[in-house]
Scaffold this motif. Structure first.
Motif: not given
Length: 274
Positions: A40, A44, A47, A231, A234, A236-237, A239
């Protein structure tokens, strides 16, 4: 919400079985969790265009876990040193594909997941007296794992409910807007009380356990904030979505990554030698 509740109940039942069984089953579960969290983490940062050393990271995590299972500190140091140097060296050998930032992020991830999960295995295997409790005897390591998880869950739970009820002052608005100072205060009080109660349950010194509870609250919160920073970095909301309604492994164990080493060293330095 129903999915979250059902998944939570199943997860707690599975965790209870694995914790109580211990041994190889517990160690293998810790390895699987570490590898999933690493996946994960790599995904992440991908991205954001980072090319982390995925395969070498898998190998390093497995070796660090193995050293923890064997309980050999010198082997752990050797494996960790070699893994760190190799990951940094890839920024030279694969220059143009793996940047120094990629290598540094890889090192951070392997240490971030490898060491705490290795400490979790060490904690479950920790030697100590068999403990009498109102519901029957517990192995020392088993009791300490329960204290770690329950203390960590208590921190999250008290922070959430107190913060939802009376929270109005943001704790770290630029990192985690949902966290409040009131919620953190509720976590400090609730986790300290809960861990002291576990001390009574297992027959440990109450004052020392209350101090552990205070530390658990602080480090569980810090662990959650560290993942929140990652988070935001990266974009992301969650993982992952491997745990329906709860996100990924990294999401569920972000606090435990900080509390597992704390409980391990507390156990061997305070409780075993008391």
């Amino acid at each position: 919400m129903l999915t979250r509740i059902i998944t939570g109940v199943i997860g707690i039942a599975l965790a209870a079985f694995v914790i109580q069984t211990g041994g190889t089953l517990f160690a293998v579960f810790a390895l699987v969790l570490a590898l999933l969290a690493w996946f994960e983490y790599v995904r992440a940062f991908a991205q954001r265009g980072h090319n982390l050393t995925f395969v070498l990271g898998l190998v390093a995590l497995a070796l660090i876990w193995g050293c923890g299972w064997l309980g050999n500190a010198e082997e752990t140091m050797a494996v960790t040193t070699v893994a760190v140097l190799l990951m940094l060296l890839l920024s030279v050998l694969l220059h143009g594909r793996v940047t120094f930032t990629d290598a540094a992020l890889s090192v951070a991830g392997v240490l971030y997941f490898g060491m705490p999960f290795s400490h979790m295995v060490l904690l479950r295997m920790a030697d100590g007296p068999v403990l009498a409790s109102p519901i029957g005897p517990f192995e020392f390591g088993c009791a300490m794992i329960w204290i770690m998880f329950i203390g960590t869950w208590a921190s999250d739970t008290f922070a959430y409910f107190v913060g939802s009820a009376i929270g109005s002052h943001k704790l770290c608005p630029s990192i985690s807007p949902g966290k409040t100072i009131e919620g953190f205060g509720g976590s400090l009080v609730g986790t300290t009380a809960a861990t002291a109660g576990l001390g009574v349950f297992f027959g440990f010194p109450v004052f020392e356990m209350a101090c552990l509870g205070l530390a658990l609250s602080i480090f569980a919160t810090l662990g959650d904030l560290v993942e929140s920073v990652a988070k935001r970095e990266t974009g992301i909301k969650d993982s992952g979505n491997i745990i329906p309604g709860h996100g990924g492994v990294w999401d569920r164990f972000d606090s435990v990554l900080f509390t597992a080493p704390i409980v391990y060293y507390f156990a061997i330095l305070v409780l075993v030698n008391q």
